[in-house]
Design an enzyme around this catalytic site. Structure first.
Site, PDB file in Angstrom:
ATOM      1  N   LYS A  63      -7.678 -11.683  30.989  1.00 38.94           N
ATOM      2  CA  LYS A  63      -6.323 -10.788  30.905  1.00 38.94           C
ATOM      3  C   LYS A  63      -6.841  -9.545  29.713  1.00 38.94           C
ATOM      4  O   LYS A  63      -7.530 -10.141  28.358  1.00 38.94           O
ATOM      5  CB  LYS A  63      -5.367 -10.959  30.932  1.00 38.94           C
ATOM      6  CG  LYS A  63      -3.736  -9.795  30.462  1.00 38.94           C
ATOM      7  CD  LYS A  63      -2.504 -10.200  29.783  1.00 38.94           C
ATOM      8  CE  LYS A  63      -1.077  -9.041  30.420  1.00 38.94           C
ATOM      9  NZ  LYS A  63       0.180 -10.332  30.080  1.00 38.94           N
ATOM     10  N   SER A 119       3.443  -8.284  33.335  1.00 33.33           N
ATOM     11  CA  SER A 119       1.583  -7.347  32.877  1.00 33.33           C
ATOM     12  C   SER A 119       0.919  -7.917  33.786  1.00 33.33           C
ATOM     13  O   SER A 119       0.107  -7.151  33.305  1.00 33.33           O
ATOM     14  CB  SER A 119       2.750  -7.111  30.964  1.00 33.33           C
ATOM     15  OG  SER A 119       2.141  -8.169  30.616  1.00 33.33           O
ATOM     16  N   SER A 138       5.719 -11.921  32.335  1.00 34.47           N
ATOM     17  CA  SER A 138       4.208 -11.811  32.601  1.00 34.47           C
ATOM     18  C   SER A 138       3.591 -12.542  33.397  1.00 34.47           C
ATOM     19  O   SER A 138       2.408 -12.156  34.337  1.00 34.47           O
ATOM     20  CB  SER A 138       3.385 -10.791  31.161  1.00 34.47           C
ATOM     21  OG  SER A 138       4.128  -9.548  31.503  1.00 34.47           O
TER      22      SER A 138
HETATM   23  N1  GLN Z   1       8.856  -6.863  32.006  1.00 40.16           N
HETATM   24  C1  GLN Z   1       8.750  -8.524  30.483  1.00 40.16           C
HETATM   25  C2  GLN Z   1       8.605  -7.136  28.929  1.00 40.16           C
HETATM   26  O1  GLN Z   1       8.098  -5.846  29.516  1.00 40.16           O
HETATM   27  C3  GLN Z   1       7.586  -9.265  29.914  1.00 40.16           C
HETATM   28  C4  GLN Z   1       6.434  -9.212  29.613  1.00 40.16           C
HETATM   29  C5  GLN Z   1       5.304  -9.659  29.364  1.00 40.16           C
HETATM   30  O2  GLN Z   1       5.792 -10.879  29.442  1.00 40.16           O
HETATM   31  N2  GLN Z   1       4.312  -9.421  28.379  1.00 40.16           N
HETATM   32  O3  GLN Z   1       8.720  -6.892  27.766  1.00 40.16           O
END
Ligand code: GLN
Length: 433
Positions: free
Chosen positions: A38, A113, A137
């Protein structure tokens, strides 16, 4: 071999921000295995953008600890994957490098994400990938793309070299098509690193076992309630039935603090983000700065231009939540709710060995379908609690609704990552057989 990888199918998915034909190093448990990373995880000599224009052109001078471990295990890092900008989102649509598409259905989002990592694995471009999980994410894109993904216990994997979004919540973790490969990758990345002071020396070195006889699976009513697509709930109940068929028993449990989970999560993650992201001033990376402007003006203009709307929204929310006069009302209250949720999970995990429920309340959304931030935030309801509690949680594919994958989520006690992997493995082995 990594050098001969064909990335042309990625024109369809946009899973990668950067690709690199890297020669694998000698041998080791992942010798010659192509791994995608990532793009918020630092890779020496390879551009690392966090999906943001503000870091376009940033080439880290050092490797994250997990990347170092991958290289030493013989893996080839073949590319950096697309993501919601700074990890803020659940669809990979907020990336400055364009959205990633779900390989199962190109009109759908891959989740986020870590959407690029999930799509790269689901499309068969790589067998495994690293993601990060602050509020879901890893598990959300794993569920939406039909692969497996583990958010490890907080403190089990080093965050050294991870570009921070919300330090008290996030972990790096493995994503792969099978639970066995998730476990293999976890065995490589979960090794002690004194450079991350939140880490405990609890290395993961585990070969999954499919034995679940006598295991108590807690079923929290909150995970099957309002907002959860009943067909998703049904698929997950069927999957739990499969585990019962293997000798596990189910017990009802409750996480009453769940009703405060999203509010607490969004106060805490935005507060931490506002502080973490203050360092990105657009001076060194990204387009050239207009030196005729005053510092304040230049900083404001650059951040307005180089950070996306969601990132700016969260910086403002977090700055507000931490500001004098409001911190007690918001940040301190969120910490109280967080403690309550942690206690609820602690109790439930004394009554049961693991907790099971859906990973996401629905299947993958259409690209562009979710436009208001609140409905996007609501989709984190079943994943963010494990981050607030610091416990391990895995998502494993369990059936389909409308032809789209559903994820079964298994959560466990702190440092019992092995157990959640075993339960997911038992299910996977049974339905694959
Ligand atoms: N959707 C969650 C957020 O926007 C989780 C994001 C993540 O785990 N980086 O914070």
């Amino acid at each position: 071999m990594a050098g001969t990888l064909d990335f042309s199918p990625d024109d369809r998915y946009n899973a990668f921000i950067t690709t690199c034909a890297e020669a694998p190093f000698g041998d080791g448990p992942l010798a010659g295995t192509a791994v995608a990373v990532k793009d918020n995880i630092s890779t020496a000599g390879i551009r690392t953008t966090c999906g943001s224009k503000i870091l376009d052109g940033y080439v880290p001078p050092y490797d994250a600890h997990v990347v170092d471990l991958l290289r030493r295990a013989g893996a080839a890092i073949v590319g950096k994957t697309n993501m919601d900008e700074f990890g803020m989102g659940s669809t990979t649509e907020t990336s400055a490098f364009g959205p990633t598409r779900n390989p199962v259905d190109l009109t759908r989002v891959p989740g986020g994400s870590s959407g690029g990592s999930a799509a790269a694995v689901a499309a068969g471009l790589v067998p495994m990938a690293l993601g990060t999980d602050t509020g879901g994410s890893i598990r959300c894109p794993a569920a939406f793309c039909g692969i497996a993904g583990l958010k490890p216990t907080y403190g089990r994997v080093s965050r050294y070299g991870l570009i921070a979004y919300a330090n008290s919540l996030e972990q790096v973790g493995p994503m792969a098509r099978t639970v066995e490969d998730v476990s293999r990758l976890m065995s490589v990345i979960a090794h002690y690193d004194p450079r991350d002071s939140t880490m405990l020396d609890r290395p993961y070195n585990h070969r999954p076992s499919a034995e679940v006889k006598g295991l108590r699976i807690g079923i929290p009513e909150e995970y099957f309630g309002e907002g959860v697509d009943p067909r998703v709930g049904e698929s997950v109940r069927d999957a739990i039935g499969v585990l019962e068929g293997l000798g596990a028993e189910t017990v009802p449990v409750s996480i009453p603090g769940m009703r405060h989970a999203l509010a607490a999560y969004y106060v805490i993650c935005t507060s931490e983000a506002s502080s973490n992201l203050a360092r990105f001033d657009g001076v060194r990376y990204g387009p050239a700065v207009d030196t005729r402007k005053s510092w304040h003006e230049a900083y404001q203009d650059l951040r307005r231009e180089l950070l996306g709307a969601e990132v700016r929204r969260r910086i403002m929310l977090g700055t507000f939540a931490l500001s004098a006069g409001y911190a007690g009302q918001y940040y301190a209250k969120a910490q109280v709710a967080r403690r309550k949720i942690r206690e609820d999970f602690g109790r439930a995990l004394r009554e049961a060995d693991v907790i099971a429920g859906p990973t996401m309340p629905t299947v993958a959304f259409r690209l562009g379908e979710k436009t208001d931030p609140i409905s996007m935030y609501l989709s984190d309801i079943l994943t963010a609690p494990a981050n607030l509690a610091g416990i391990p949680a895995i998502s494993v594919p369990c059936g389909r609704v409308d032809g789209l994958p559903v994820g079964l989520q298994i959560m466990g006690r702190q440092f019992e990552d092995e157990r959640v992997v075993d339960v997911a493995f038992a299910y996977e082995q049974e339905v694959r057989a």
